[in-house]
Structure formats: C-alpha cells, structure tokens
Motif scaffolding. Structure first.
Motif, PDB file in Angstrom:
ATOM      1  N   PHE A   5       0.828  -1.202   0.000  1.00 40.71           N
ATOM      2  CA  PHE A   5       0.000   0.000   0.000  1.00 40.71           C
ATOM      3  C   PHE A   5       0.864   1.254   0.000  1.00 40.71           C
ATOM      4  N   THR A   6       1.899   1.276   0.837  1.00 38.88           N
ATOM      5  CA  THR A   6       2.805   2.426   0.896  1.00 38.88           C
ATOM      6  C   THR A   6       3.466   2.658  -0.455  1.00 38.88           C
ATOM      7  N   HIS A   7       3.863   1.579  -1.117  1.00 38.40           N
ATOM      8  CA  HIS A   7       4.477   1.707  -2.446  1.00 38.40           C
ATOM      9  C   HIS A   7       3.489   2.289  -3.453  1.00 38.40           C
ATOM     10  N   GLU A   8       2.253   1.804  -3.430  1.00 37.71           N
ATOM     11  CA  GLU A   8       1.254   2.288  -4.375  1.00 37.71           C
ATOM     12  C   GLU A   8       0.943   3.769  -4.145  1.00 37.71           C
ATOM     13  N   VAL A   9       0.872   4.183  -2.896  1.00 41.52           N
ATOM     14  CA  VAL A   9       0.615   5.592  -2.585  1.00 41.52           C
ATOM     15  C   VAL A   9       1.768   6.453  -3.091  1.00 41.52           C
ATOM     16  N   LYS A  10       2.991   5.975  -2.923  1.00 36.53           N
ATOM     17  CA  LYS A  10       4.149   6.736  -3.403  1.00 36.53           C
ATOM     18  C   LYS A  10       4.108   6.886  -4.917  1.00 36.53           C
ATOM     19  N   GLU A  11       3.774   5.797  -5.617  1.00 35.07           N
ATOM     20  CA  GLU A  11       3.701   5.857  -7.075  1.00 35.07           C
ATOM     21  C   GLU A  11       2.611   6.819  -7.534  1.00 35.07           C
ATOM     22  N   LEU A  12       1.482   6.778  -6.860  1.00 35.73           N
ATOM     23  CA  LEU A  12       0.391   7.693  -7.203  1.00 35.73           C
ATOM     24  C   LEU A  12       0.786   9.138  -6.944  1.00 35.73           C
ATOM     25  N   THR A  13       1.561   9.359  -5.900  1.00 32.89           N
ATOM     26  CA  THR A  13       2.000  10.715  -5.565  1.00 32.89           C
ATOM     27  C   THR A  13       3.006  11.238  -6.584  1.00 32.89           C
ATOM     28  N   LEU A  14       3.878  10.352  -7.098  1.00 34.74           N
ATOM     29  CA  LEU A  14       4.898  10.790  -8.052  1.00 34.74           C
ATOM     30  C   LEU A  14       4.278  11.293  -9.350  1.00 34.74           C
ATOM     31  N   CYS A  15       3.314  10.556  -9.905  1.00 36.39           N
ATOM     32  CA  CYS A  15       2.686  10.982 -11.147  1.00 36.39           C
ATOM     33  C   CYS A  15       1.315  10.328 -11.274  1.00 36.39           C
ATOM     34  N   VAL A  16       0.286  11.131 -11.217  1.00 34.46           N
ATOM     35  CA  VAL A  16      -1.087  10.619 -11.325  1.00 34.46           C
ATOM     36  C   VAL A  16      -1.326  10.033 -12.707  1.00 34.46           C
ATOM     37  N   ASP A  17      -0.837  10.717 -13.753  1.00 34.33           N
ATOM     38  CA  ASP A  17      -1.079  10.248 -15.124  1.00 34.33           C
ATOM     39  C   ASP A  17      -0.439   8.892 -15.362  1.00 34.33           C
ATOM     40  N   CYS A  18       0.816   8.734 -14.960  1.00 34.92           N
ATOM     41  CA  CYS A  18       1.499   7.450 -15.126  1.00 34.92           C
ATOM     42  C   CYS A  18       0.763   6.340 -14.385  1.00 34.92           C
ATOM     43  N   TYR A  19       0.263   6.670 -13.188  1.00 35.51           N
ATOM     44  CA  TYR A  19      -0.426   5.659 -12.393  1.00 35.51           C
ATOM     45  C   TYR A  19      -1.707   5.210 -13.082  1.00 35.51           C
ATOM     46  N   VAL A  20      -2.439   6.155 -13.642  1.00 34.28           N
ATOM     47  CA  VAL A  20      -3.691   5.803 -14.327  1.00 34.28           C
ATOM     48  C   VAL A  20      -3.385   5.036 -15.606  1.00 34.28           C
ATOM     49  N   TYR A  21      -2.408   5.518 -16.393  1.00 29.51           N
ATOM     50  CA  TYR A  21      -2.074   4.851 -17.648  1.00 29.51           C
ATOM     51  C   TYR A  21      -1.636   3.400 -17.415  1.00 29.51           C
ATOM     52  N   SER A  22      -0.824   3.192 -16.380  1.00 28.00           N
ATOM     53  CA  SER A  22      -0.268   1.856 -16.139  1.00 28.00           C
ATOM     54  C   SER A  22      -1.231   0.932 -15.420  1.00 28.00           C
ATOM     55  N   ARG A  24      13.560  12.780  -8.983  1.00 22.88           N
ATOM     56  CA  ARG A  24      14.967  13.097  -8.731  1.00 22.88           C
ATOM     57  C   ARG A  24      15.209  13.166  -7.231  1.00 22.88           C
ATOM     58  N   SER A  25      16.407  12.800  -6.819  1.00 18.90           N
ATOM     59  CA  SER A  25      16.773  12.907  -5.410  1.00 18.90           C
ATOM     60  C   SER A  25      16.844  14.384  -5.018  1.00 18.90           C
ATOM     61  N   PRO A  26      16.704  14.691  -3.728  1.00 17.12           N
ATOM     62  CA  PRO A  26      16.735  16.102  -3.308  1.00 17.12           C
ATOM     63  C   PRO A  26      17.994  16.849  -3.733  1.00 17.12           C
ATOM     64  N   ASN A  27      19.144  16.166  -3.759  1.00 11.64           N
ATOM     65  CA  ASN A  27      20.376  16.848  -4.167  1.00 11.64           C
ATOM     66  C   ASN A  27      20.595  16.829  -5.675  1.00 11.64           C
ATOM     67  N   GLY A  28      19.676  16.191  -6.427  1.00  9.52           N
ATOM     68  CA  GLY A  28      19.766  16.177  -7.877  1.00  9.52           C
ATOM     69  C   GLY A  28      20.834  15.274  -8.433  1.00  9.52           C
ATOM     70  N   LYS A  29      21.431  14.427  -7.589  1.00  8.34           N
ATOM     71  CA  LYS A  29      22.529  13.573  -8.035  1.00  8.34           C
ATOM     72  C   LYS A  29      22.066  12.201  -8.521  1.00  8.34           C
ATOM     73  N   THR A  30      20.807  11.855  -8.250  1.00  7.45           N
ATOM     74  CA  THR A  30      20.290  10.541  -8.639  1.00  7.45           C
ATOM     75  C   THR A  30      18.929  10.713  -9.306  1.00  7.45           C
ATOM     76  N   TYR A  31      18.731   9.968 -10.397  1.00  7.10           N
ATOM     77  CA  TYR A  31      17.483  10.039 -11.160  1.00  7.10           C
ATOM     78  C   TYR A  31      16.756   8.691 -11.090  1.00  7.10           C
ATOM     79  N   ASP A  32      15.458   8.765 -10.824  1.00  8.48           N
ATOM     80  CA  ASP A  32      14.591   7.595 -10.887  1.00  8.48           C
ATOM     81  C   ASP A  32      14.035   7.534 -12.303  1.00  8.48           C
ATOM     82  N   ILE A  33      14.489   6.560 -13.080  1.00  9.14           N
ATOM     83  CA  ILE A  33      14.195   6.525 -14.513  1.00  9.14           C
ATOM     84  C   ILE A  33      13.408   5.270 -14.855  1.00  9.14           C
TER      85      ILE A  33
END
Length: 492
Positions: free
Chosen positions: A330-347, A390-399
């Motif tokens: 559940f925590t994972h799903e909430v995080k994914e929904l928070t990151l991008c609503v459109d991606c969550y609906v599309y997927s 992106r990570s808060p310091n901008g050094k890592t990208y979630d791709i």
C-alpha cells in the motif's frame, strides 16, 4: 496519585510532566519492548460504596491541587469517569479468558479461584504470576469490564468473559493506543480532540498538550501539500485512482483476507475493535466518490491495520503477517500515485499484468511531460527513458526505461545520464523498438504543444591525472623521435 470515585474504583491522577517526559515508544507496528504489566502491588479497592459527596470533594481537591502546581487544567485526561480507560493488556485478557473457560465453575472463595487461575496460567501459557499480580490482573480486568464476577447465595464465586461492548458505555475515543495498539496498565491515553484515535504519551515522538491534542492523522488532513498534483486533481479522478490502487492490492494478495473482517465478525473483535474499517469499506467510499484527499485513504488504511493489530483472535493473528506485507504494498502504491497521477492511471487502467499491456500506454503524455534522457545501466548501452523523480540533491534520477513490455525502473547517477537532444546512441537491434517508442512519445508531446524541462547536462570531457601524464609524456617524446628520424635520413 490515586483517588477513589463514588463506586470504589480508582483513577490515576498523573502529573503532566511525567506523562510527556516518558521514553519514546514504538512507531507503527514494530514491537513493544516494555512489558505491558507492572510489578507494583495490587490496587486496593473498597468493598463498600464510599460516600458520594465526600469522594467528589476529595477528587476535586486533588485535581485542583495538581492544576495549581502545573498551571493548567488536567480534567480532560485524568478526571475520574471522564471516559472509559482500558488498562488490561489485550493478550493477557485473552489468556485470562481461556483460563477461566478451562476452570469454569463456582469456587468457595476468591483466594481459591485466584490460585487456580495462577496455576492454570503457568501450566497452559508458562506465565508465572504471584498472588499480587493475579489479584491485580483480575481486578483490572473487572474494572475494564472484560470479565464479570458472579456470586451465588452461599458466596461461591466465578469469573466469566464479557463480550458485550455495550457495557463500556458511550465512548468517543479508542480504548487502545493507535501507535502501539495496546492497553498498558501504567499508562494513560490521550484522546484526539478531532477524531476517535487515542495515544499513550510515551508512544508519541513529540511532547503534546493533553488538553488540546490533535493527532498527526488529523493534522495531515488539513496541512496537506497542495503542490502535489494528486492534491490538485478533481475529486472524481482521485476516487478512480483509489479504486485502481485497491485493484493492485487485491491482485497482489488474497483479497478475501482484507474484506471479511468487520467489528462483529468474532466475539473478541467486539471487545477489541473500537470502530470497524476494512478494505471493502474503503472501496465502497471510493466507488461512491466520498474521498476528498489521498490522506483520507491513508488514514482509513491505517485504521484498518490498527483493527488487525489489536485483535489477538487466532483467525486475525493468522492473517496479521499478510496484513503487514499488504501495508508495504500500500505504501508503495501511494508513493507511485503521488509521483505521477497520469502514469499511475495509464499503467493501472489497462490491467495488472504489465506484459499484456499495449506498448503505446508508455507513449501517452503526462501533464507536465517527464524529462527524457539516455541513461547507462550496468552492461546495457545508453537507453532512452523518462525521469520519474529526482533525489533532493539532484545527483540521482529515478528513470523508467522505454524497454517494452516491462518498462523497468532504476536509480541512475546523474553522471550516467545524457540529454536526448544531439545524443548519438549506439546502433543496436535491441534499441530499435525503444527508440521508436521514444520518437512516438516526442511526437505526441509536440502535437500537444508541450515541452519538458531538461535538467540533465552533457558532462564535460574529463581525463584522469594518469592519462594526462601519459599524454604529456607522448607529446614530449614525439619531437625527439622525429628529430632522430630526420637526422638518420640526412646522414644517408
């Protein structure tokens, strides 16, 4: 400090500084290290009713004295009979019920009955309790209305379990802590002034005012982050997303175990569960469009989880491990929904098995569009993908990569990411479909007149100190070689 009410039962008056300066308790569902039972002597109660007026005067005097000492009123959380306060540990209550069922029948005296309870506790559960502890356990369970004493005309006595929640009276707050999910004998509960939740002061991470405490669940409802897109979308879309989230949960786990249990599903649940909540109720609320924010769903899920945690019925315990795993999902799903609503609906809107989804779902355009990059992961060549976060310091990208049909995810350092514009990728058969999907996605972005913000920069060409030293050596040696060659040719 203890005072007696008019019926002979006791209530504890706690100094507010003692209540708020206790050790921090556990967080969420991770185990409680402290024993829920104390080692103090049993609480003495009067066998005959005390004079009502005299007791009230004594009580008010004590409360007034404490109030003057700390400079504030403490009646909200320590006044006798202000609300039902349970102190019996739930697990000990169940053990006591089982013991009383085993030794069912009337006994000649309390002492004889208590001795049999002690012996049975030791033989059945390997729990050794002295006379004082047995007396304290039974008296506390009677005060909590979890067991009832029955006497015959010839003074024989027995104790029977109570599963009638109506005996608790009109109660507005939970009788168990929402953090540790326990009732602890030497800890008072602080009730939220807005909702039904209650907490031990020791289980809260911060000091609070017990007279005007609003729990974190209620605070987050009001102070939600309005910059997140999930908090800006229409109510109808939000409730649709919640239904999709529940679909993912039920397809990941046995859905039956999350919907079968209501407050009256077992007699013990009647006693332990204060307010019913399950995933079926959450789905009904989402289907009827009742949720106004994602935080409401989170609160309801935590409520559902709390109900499982407080129930020590064997059927609930059997499913408890699955509920804890469900909480991670559940925590994972909430995080994914928070990151991008459109991606969550599309997927999520097409089906659960991602390998069965059409490739073009990943080419649909989000609002705003994701940044596009080529990223290097492991032994694979630079691969096109979307930057999900992106990570808060901008050094890592979630791709998330254009690698149909999996569309896998990875955390990539910024030094291994390249902007798509002008990047010359390797000619590879594996990249043919990903590049086609990337071009299709870019075409759809252009059709909508949108553009994404490019944060990834092409890094400057860097050479190591060792390589620079070798280059300097080569540069120094080349003229010498040419000079020698020219000299040799001139001699010839």
């Amino acid at each position: 400090m203890e005072v007696m009410d008019s019926m002979g039962s006791s209530a504890v008056v706690v100094h507010p500084m003692d209540a708020t300066n206790g050790d921090n308790g556990v967080n969420g569902t991770e185990g409680l290290t402290a024993s829920p039972m104390t080692t103090s002597a049993p609480m003495k109660t009067s066998d005959t009713p005390m004079d009502t007026m005299e007791t009230q005067l004594e009580t008010q005097t004590v409360i007034q004295m404490v109030s003057e000492m700390v400079g504030q009123s403490v009646s909200h959380w320590c006044e006798p009979k202000s609300r039902y306060q349970r102190k019996t540990c739930t697990e000990m209550a169940v053990k006591l019920w089982r013991v009383l069922q085993t030794i069912n029948g009337f006994h000649k005296s309390r002492q004889e009955l208590h001795q049999k309870v002690s012996n049975q506790m030791l033989s059945e559960f390997n729990v050794k309790l002295n006379d004082n502890r047995i007396n304290q356990l039974i008296e506390t369970a009677i005060d909590d209305k979890l067991i009832t004493a029955e006497e015959t005309d010839d003074s024989q006595i027995r104790y029977v379990a109570n599963f009638d929640r109506q005996l608790f009276g009109e109660v507005s707050t939970d009788w168990l802590c929402f953090e540790c999910h326990l009732a602890v004998e030497d800890r008072m509960l602080i009730g939220c002034t807005t909702c039904f939740r209650a907490f031990h002061p020791q289980c809260l991470k911060v000091k609070v005012n017990p007279n005007s405490y609003e729990c974190g669940y209620c605070e987050r409802l009001v102070q939600r982050d309005t910059t997140l897109k999930v908090n800006q979308i229409p109510k109808a879309l939000l409730n649709k997303c919640i239904c999709l989230l529940l679909n993912n949960l039920e397809l990941s786990f046995d859905s039956q175990m999350t919907t079968n249990y209501e407050v009256d599903s077992t007699p013990r649940a009647q006693v332990f569960v204060f307010k019913a909540m399950d995933l079926l109720t959450i789905r009904e609320k989402a289907t009827n469009g009742m949720y106004d924010s994602l935080q409401e769903v989170v609160n309801d899920f935590k409520h559902f989880q709390h109900n499982y945690m407080v129930c020590v019925d064997s059927e609930f315990k059997r499913k408890l491990k699955e509920v804890l795993e469900l909480e991670k999902k559940f925590t994972h799903e909430v995080k994914e929904l928070t990151l991008c609503v459109d991606c969550y609906v599309y997927s999520s809107d097409i089906g659960f098995d991602i390998s069965d989804k059409p490739y073009d779902w990943f080419t649909l355009v989000c609002s705003p569009p994701h940044e596009l990059v080529f990223a290097k992961f492991g032994k694979y060549p630079y691969w096109p993908g979307k930057v999900i976060n992106r990570s808060p310091n901008g050094k890592t990208y979630d791709i998330r990569f254009f690698d149909a049909p999996e569309f896998s995810r990875a955390l990539i350092p910024d030094i291994k990411c390249r902007p798509i514009e002008g990047f010359k990728y390797e000619e590879d058969d594996e990249l043919e479909l990903p590049v086609q999907l990337l071009e299709e996605h870019i075409r759809k972005i252009n059709e909508k007149g949108l553009q994404f913000v490019q944060t990834v920069k092409t890094p400057p060409i860097r050479t190591s100190a060792k390589k620079r030293a070798n280059m300097d050596t080569d540069a120094a040696q080349r003229p010498a070689k040419r000079s020698k060659k020219s000299t040799d040719s001139s001699m010839n």
